[in-house]
Design an enzyme around this catalytic site. Structure first.
Site, short mmCIF file in Angstrom:
data_model
loop_
_atom_site.label_atom_id
_atom_site.label_comp_id
_atom_site.label_asym_id
_atom_site.label_seq_id
_atom_site.Cartn_x
_atom_site.Cartn_y
_atom_site.Cartn_z
N ARG A 153 0.81 -1.22 0.00
CA ARG A 153 0.00 0.00 0.00
C ARG A 153 0.85 1.28 0.00
O ARG A 153 0.35 2.37 -0.25
CB ARG A 153 -0.96 0.01 1.18
CG ARG A 153 -0.26 0.07 2.55
CD ARG A 153 -1.25 0.35 3.65
NE ARG A 153 -2.21 -0.74 3.76
CZ ARG A 153 -3.50 -0.57 4.07
NH1 ARG A 153 -3.96 0.64 4.30
NH2 ARG A 153 -4.29 -1.60 4.19
N LYS A 155 1.19 -19.90 6.07
CA LYS A 155 0.44 -20.26 7.25
C LYS A 155 0.17 -19.01 8.08
O LYS A 155 0.91 -18.05 7.91
CB LYS A 155 1.21 -21.32 8.05
CG LYS A 155 2.33 -20.76 8.94
CD LYS A 155 2.99 -21.87 9.67
CE LYS A 155 3.24 -21.65 11.10
NZ LYS A 155 3.92 -20.49 11.61
N HIS A 171 7.38 -23.92 5.19
CA HIS A 171 8.78 -23.81 4.76
C HIS A 171 9.62 -25.01 5.23
O HIS A 171 10.67 -25.27 4.68
CB HIS A 171 9.39 -22.48 5.18
CG HIS A 171 9.75 -22.38 6.64
ND1 HIS A 171 8.82 -22.13 7.61
CD2 HIS A 171 10.92 -22.49 7.29
CE1 HIS A 171 9.41 -22.10 8.78
NE2 HIS A 171 10.70 -22.32 8.63
N LYS A 203 13.16 -27.68 3.40
CA LYS A 203 14.49 -27.95 3.99
C LYS A 203 15.04 -29.24 3.39
O LYS A 203 14.33 -30.23 3.25
CB LYS A 203 14.39 -28.04 5.51
CG LYS A 203 14.01 -26.70 6.16
CD LYS A 203 14.07 -26.78 7.66
CE LYS A 203 13.39 -25.58 8.32
NZ LYS A 203 14.24 -24.44 8.57
N GLU A 236 13.99 -24.06 19.95
CA GLU A 236 14.40 -22.72 19.51
C GLU A 236 14.98 -21.94 20.68
O GLU A 236 14.50 -22.06 21.81
CB GLU A 236 13.18 -21.97 18.96
CG GLU A 236 12.58 -22.62 17.75
CD GLU A 236 11.59 -21.69 17.08
OE1 GLU A 236 12.02 -20.89 16.26
OE2 GLU A 236 10.41 -21.76 17.42
N ASP A 247 1.52 -22.67 16.34
CA ASP A 247 2.61 -22.01 15.60
C ASP A 247 3.54 -23.02 14.93
O ASP A 247 4.02 -22.80 13.83
CB ASP A 247 3.40 -21.13 16.58
CG ASP A 247 4.41 -20.24 15.88
OD1 ASP A 247 4.05 -19.63 14.86
OD2 ASP A 247 5.56 -20.16 16.35
N HIS A 272 4.59 -27.59 11.07
CA HIS A 272 5.93 -28.12 10.76
C HIS A 272 6.15 -29.51 11.34
O HIS A 272 6.65 -30.42 10.68
CB HIS A 272 7.03 -27.19 11.32
CG HIS A 272 6.87 -25.76 10.91
ND1 HIS A 272 6.40 -25.38 9.69
CD2 HIS A 272 7.15 -24.60 11.57
CE1 HIS A 272 6.38 -24.06 9.62
NE2 HIS A 272 6.82 -23.56 10.75
N LYS A 287 10.13 -22.31 22.88
CA LYS A 287 10.94 -21.09 22.70
C LYS A 287 11.85 -20.93 23.90
O LYS A 287 11.58 -21.46 24.97
CB LYS A 287 10.02 -19.87 22.64
CG LYS A 287 9.01 -19.89 21.52
CD LYS A 287 9.60 -19.42 20.23
CE LYS A 287 8.56 -19.27 19.13
NZ LYS A 287 9.13 -19.29 17.78
C1 BG6 Z 1 7.59 -20.32 11.99
C2 BG6 Z 1 7.05 -19.95 13.33
O1 BG6 Z 1 6.58 -20.92 11.20
O2 BG6 Z 1 8.66 -21.24 12.14
C3 BG6 Z 1 8.15 -19.38 14.20
O3 BG6 Z 1 6.00 -19.01 13.19
C4 BG6 Z 1 9.31 -20.31 14.27
O4 BG6 Z 1 7.67 -19.09 15.51
C5 BG6 Z 1 9.76 -20.73 12.88
O5 BG6 Z 1 10.37 -19.63 14.93
C6 BG6 Z 1 10.81 -21.80 12.92
O6 BG6 Z 1 11.36 -21.96 11.65
P1 BG6 Z 1 12.89 -22.35 11.49
O7 BG6 Z 1 13.06 -22.54 10.01
O8 BG6 Z 1 13.69 -21.21 12.04
O9 BG6 Z 1 13.07 -23.60 12.28
#
Ligand code: BG6
Length: 480
Positions: free
Chosen positions: A47, A149, A179, A183, A217, A237, A242, A333
């Site tokens: 925008r 997502k 994503h 990988k 993480e 999340d 994933h 986290k």
């Molecule tokens: C995302 C989540 O989809 O994946 C994040 O929203 C997370 O919270 C991330 O940190 C992890 O992805 P990667 O590739 O860093 O393991």
């Protein structure tokens, strides 16, 4: 896209973080590797009142440049970039957008619309694209839409979203991105399992005692993410998407072929076989949730937040291959280390010839698929220590992607974007996969509500209670 020689990739949300950090670098790398079959153009849509030149400057300052950055190639890539100001909620803007895209292309073009936008803008954007005729493929031109997502926030919303989307666009035009599927080690799972004869005969409840999957993480709520994250939590999340994708690939039956339908059909069967936590007696026994210390003080997080930043659970697949094998899943986290891995733990030989195992918690035979970082595979086994007596030592054989191939694996987004352009949906999530994942995740969330919220210190491995998800002598969480 073979039907003509121009591919236009149009990014909605062109000024966003994902675009600068992931999408543009991925397209730049793909272009550098001469991936696109003919000409390529990138069109940013947002925008802000920018023009082509200001957008190029903005990309130049926001896109991270590696140490091998090729300044000449980058300059010519920027020369292929344009910008169109558009209000995504305003349908009239899409007519203008269509005209601008035609003018930029100067002729017929295949188009990929990448919606790197807030979830609530996804459906209106697709609706407006459709109404403006921008998804029409009748002239033999490809029109594809990539969505990020979350695909809904629970089963009812995912069903509603899928049903609304599929009234506007064909499933074959829709690319739901996860994503993790881009990988390298995740893709290697299929090759590893179905190309090598030595593990597949053992890949079932007869020989496998337990499977554990961790997405650990170190990051917390950096980048002002607290507000968003608090409405999501670890299950929605990471686990629902994933991790269930990793589980599906580890557990699926051999597909009839490598076409997208065969692969996705098999993944859906796994997701359908997941036992619902709410159908399990005493489900709280199999679930540990937590919040890292200080989470409720993060900006955007309510002081009484009940959102989990850590979840661990013991899941089961009720099917012939996996009946009775626990799948231990864990993500959180602010943990001690960042890594994602899958460990397959084999049963003990039927007779312990070599005396009792002192460390009954450590099974000698484990296979770890390291997804990230240091992607590779470790095979753990026991050997005799040289010398007199019969002393047994645990050891491992390792395969390391980078060391072997002498180059880093490509970024997940590069592979996935290339697949969108090539029209290969194997690594994208089909609507029924989304729905089955939510069915299980919703049940887990419901069962979790009856469990205590445990606070865990930062820089550790989450609540200690997660260790008790393993039975006696069943092993323990891996930490790399
Ligand atoms: C995302 C989540 O989809 O994946 C994040 O929203 C997370 O919270 C991330 O940190 C992890 O992805 P990667 O590739 O860093 O393991």
């Amino acid at each position: 896209m073979p039907s003509n020689d121009l591919t236009q990739v149009i990014i909605f949300g062109a000024s966003g973080d994902l675009t600068a950090r992931k999408l543009v670098p991925a397209l730049f790398a793909a272009h550098g590797e001469k991936f696109f079959p003919g000409r390529f153009q990138l069109v940013g849509v947002a925008r802000r009142p920018w023009n082509d030149e200001t957008y190029r400057q903005q990309l130049d300052s926001s896109v991270p440049k590696g140490k091998d950055h090729d300044a000449e190639a980058w300059k010519s890539f920027l020369g292929l970039t344009s910008y169109v100001q558009t209000h995504l909620e305003t349908s009239a803007d899409y007519v203008e957008l269509g005209k601008r895209l035609d003018a930029i292309a100067g002729g017929p073009a295949n188009r990929v619309f990448y919606l790197a936008v807030k979830p609530e803008l996804c459906l209106p954007s697709v609706q407006n694209l459709r109404d403006a005729g921008l998804l029409d493929q009748s002239k033999g031109l490809k029109r594809r839409v990539v969505v990020e997502k979350p695909f809904g926030t629970d089963l009812p919303s995912a069903l509603a979203l899928n049903s609304s989307l599929l009234k506007l666009i064909g499933e074959d035009q829709l690319y739901r991105i996860d994503h993790y599927l881009g990988k390298e080690t995740v893709q290697n799972l299929l090759v590893f399992r179905f190309r090598n004869a030595f593990f597949e005969p053992l890949w079932n409840q007869k020989y496998i005692e337990l499977v554990q999957i961790t997405v650990a993480e170190t990051v917390g709520m950096e980048g002002g993410r607290g507000g968003y994250y608090d409405s999501s939590g670890a299950i929605r999340d990471v686990l629902q998407n994933h991790m269930l994708q990793l589980l599906a690939l580890v557990a699926m039956e051999p597909p009839a072929g490598l076409d997208p339908k065969s692969i996705r059909d098999e993944k859906v069967k796994v997701l359908k076989a997941l036992r619902l936590p709410t159908d399990t007696p005493d489900p709280g026994h199999h679930i540990v949730r937590g919040q890292f210390a200080g989470y409720r003080d993060e900006p955007g997080v309510p002081k009484d937040s009940q959102t989990e930043t850590f979840i661990a659970t013991r899941a089961y697949l009720d099917n012939w291959r996996w009946g009775g094998v626990p799948f231990l899943l864990r993500t959180g986290k602010c943990l001690k280390d960042r890594f994602t891995s899958i460990t397959v733990q084999f049963r003990m030989p039927p007779i312990t010839l070599f005396g009792s195992y002192q460390e009954c918690f450590l099974r000698p035979n484990r296979l770890t698929l390291r997804i990230q970082p240091n992607d590779g595979i470790d095979l753990h086994f026991d050997v005799k220590e040289p010398g007199a007596g019969l002393h047994i030592k645990s050891t491992k054989m390792s395969f390391d992607y980078q060391a072997y191939f002498k180059k880093p694996s490509p970024e997940a987004y590069q592979r996935l974007l290339q697949d969108v352009v090539a029209g290969d949906q194997s690594l994208f999530i089909r609507s029924d996969e989304v729905e089955e994942s939510w069915r299980w995740a919703d049940s887990l969330r419901q069962a979790m509500a009856g469990t205590p919220m445990l606070t865990y210190p930062r820089n550790g491995w989450g609540p200690d209670a997660a260790n008790a998800l393993f039975g006696e002598c069943e092993g323990r969480w891996v930490t790399d």
